[in-house]
Design a protein around this motif. Sequence first.
Motif, short mmCIF file in Angstrom:
data_model
loop_
_atom_site.label_atom_id
_atom_site.label_comp_id
_atom_site.label_asym_id
_atom_site.label_seq_id
_atom_site.Cartn_x
_atom_site.Cartn_y
_atom_site.Cartn_z
N GLU A 1 0.84 -1.20 0.00
CA GLU A 1 0.00 0.00 0.00
C GLU A 1 0.87 1.25 0.00
OE1 GLU A 1 -3.14 0.02 -0.39
OE2 GLU A 1 -3.74 -2.05 0.03
N TYR A 2 1.94 1.21 0.79
CA TYR A 2 2.90 2.33 0.80
C TYR A 2 3.48 2.53 -0.60
CZ TYR A 2 7.43 4.65 1.39
OH TYR A 2 8.51 5.48 1.25
N TRP A 3 3.81 1.43 -1.25
CA TRP A 3 4.47 1.55 -2.56
C TRP A 3 3.52 2.04 -3.65
CZ3 TRP A 3 9.35 2.01 -3.66
CH2 TRP A 3 10.29 1.60 -2.73
N THR A 4 2.25 1.76 -3.54
CA THR A 4 1.33 2.33 -4.53
C THR A 4 1.36 3.85 -4.45
OG1 THR A 4 -0.60 2.23 -3.05
CG2 THR A 4 -0.20 0.32 -4.46
N ARG A 5 1.38 4.38 -3.24
CA ARG A 5 1.43 5.83 -3.07
C ARG A 5 2.77 6.40 -3.53
NH1 ARG A 5 -0.79 4.02 1.82
NH2 ARG A 5 1.17 4.44 2.94
N ARG A 6 3.84 5.71 -3.17
CA ARG A 6 5.17 6.23 -3.51
C ARG A 6 5.38 6.23 -5.03
NH1 ARG A 6 9.76 7.68 -1.08
NH2 ARG A 6 11.71 7.44 -2.23
N LEU A 7 5.02 5.17 -5.68
CA LEU A 7 5.17 5.10 -7.13
C LEU A 7 4.31 6.16 -7.82
CD1 LEU A 7 5.22 1.22 -7.64
CD2 LEU A 7 7.18 2.77 -7.67
N ASP A 8 3.12 6.37 -7.32
CA ASP A 8 2.26 7.41 -7.90
C ASP A 8 2.88 8.80 -7.72
OD1 ASP A 8 0.42 5.53 -8.68
OD2 ASP A 8 -1.00 5.94 -7.05
N GLU A 9 3.45 9.04 -6.56
CA GLU A 9 4.09 10.34 -6.30
C GLU A 9 5.23 10.62 -7.26
OE1 GLU A 9 5.22 10.03 -2.24
OE2 GLU A 9 3.17 10.27 -1.47
N HIS A 10 5.89 9.56 -7.70
CA HIS A 10 7.04 9.71 -8.60
C HIS A 10 6.65 9.48 -10.06
CE1 HIS A 10 10.29 10.27 -5.66
NE2 HIS A 10 9.55 9.53 -4.86
N GLY A 11 5.37 9.35 -10.34
CA GLY A 11 4.91 9.19 -11.71
C GLY A 11 5.32 7.90 -12.37
N VAL A 12 5.42 6.82 -11.58
CA VAL A 12 5.86 5.53 -12.10
C VAL A 12 4.66 4.72 -12.57
CG1 VAL A 12 7.04 3.36 -11.54
CG2 VAL A 12 7.86 5.53 -10.58
N GLU A 13 4.75 4.18 -13.78
CA GLU A 13 3.69 3.34 -14.35
C GLU A 13 3.55 2.06 -13.54
OE1 GLU A 13 2.94 0.70 -18.43
OE2 GLU A 13 4.65 2.09 -18.31
N ARG A 14 2.32 1.77 -13.09
CA ARG A 14 2.12 0.58 -12.26
C ARG A 14 0.74 -0.03 -12.52
NH1 ARG A 14 -1.57 1.16 -8.25
NH2 ARG A 14 -2.07 3.27 -7.52
N GLU A 15 0.59 -1.27 -12.04
CA GLU A 15 -0.71 -1.92 -12.02
C GLU A 15 -1.28 -1.83 -10.60
OE1 GLU A 15 -0.36 -5.90 -13.47
OE2 GLU A 15 0.19 -5.27 -15.51
#
Length: 324
Positions: A91-105
Motif C-alpha cells: 500500500e505504501y508503494w502504490t502511493r510512492r510510485l504514484d508520487e514519482h509518476g511511475v507506471e504501475r498496475e
Amino acid sequence: MKFKGIHHVSALTAAASRNFEFYTKVLGMRLVKKTVNQDDVSVYHLFYGDEKGNPGTELTFFEIPMAGRTREGNNSISATSLRVPSDRALEYWTRRLDEHGVEREEIKERAGRLTLLFRDFEGQRIILVSDEHNEGVPGGIPWEKGPVPAEYAIIGLGPVQLTVPNPLQTVKVLTELMGFRYKGQYASPVDGQPDILVFETGEGGTGAEVHVEERTDLPQERLGRGGVHHVAFRVEDEEELRAWIDRIGDVGFSNSGFVDRFYFRSLYFREPNGILFEVATDGPGFDTDEHIDHLGESLALPPFLEPKREQIKAHLKPLHTNQS
C-alpha cells in the motif's frame, strides 16, 4: 547439490545516471558497488542491494548507452521480483510510485502472495512481492540511510519469471539438472494462456523461486534497455561451484567454465530455450575492497583492472556530483 536461492539478476540500462537516481532515490536501494563491466570496461556495472549487498538482494545493471528498447517476447527473463516485508508495504508503494509518476498496475495476487507490478523509466518490468507469509530463504536488511522507511523497504530479490515457447525443456533443466522441485502453479494474467509453473530450490520461499510461463503466441525477445540479461543462482563457495562446473559439463551444456569476478566466482551456461543462467558463490562479497560504510561511493575495480584505472575513468560519465 542444491542451490541456496537466487543470487542476483543482471539487467540492461542505456542511462546509468538516471538508473542510479531511480533505484536509489525512488526505490531506496543501496548502490553497493560502482564498477565496470569486466567484459567491456568502457561502461558501468552497477550493483544495488540491501545494506551490504548480501547474496539474494542484488539487482545489477550493465550500461549500454546506445541500446534500443527491449522488444519483449519469448526466450526471456520477463520479470524480476523485489521483496518487501508485508502486505501493508505494498500500500505504501502504490502511493510512492504514484508520487514519482511511475507506471504501475493494481495490487494483485500471484502464486499465493500479494504483488505490485510496475515499470521503471526504461520499461524494466519489476514486481514487488510481499514477504508477509514467507517461510523460506530470509530477506536482507534494508539500508538505514535510504529514503524508504525500513518497515516498507525492499529486502531482496523475489521470484524470477521465465517466458518460453517450450517449457518442457526448461523444466527438465531446472528439475533434473539443477535440483529445483515443483511447488505449484497459478493462473496466467493473459487470457487463454496456460498456468504459470512454480519451482523452488534450497529452503524455498520468496527468494528461491523460478516461475515458468509458456507463451506460444510471442516472437523471440530482442534484448535491449529495459530487459534482463541473466539470472544467477547461489552456491556456498568455490568448491561447490567447481562441482557444478563438472556437472553441467558432464551433461554436454556449453559453458564459460570458471570465471573470477573478484566479488564472487561464477559459471555461465544457457538452458535449451536460450536463457542465460549463472551459478555464483556467496563470497567473497562487496566489502572485500571497500569499507561497508562507504560501499558504492567510489569507482571500485578488481585488482586485474586497477592498473588501467585512469584510462577507465576517462571514459565514464559521473553518476552524480562529487563522484570519485
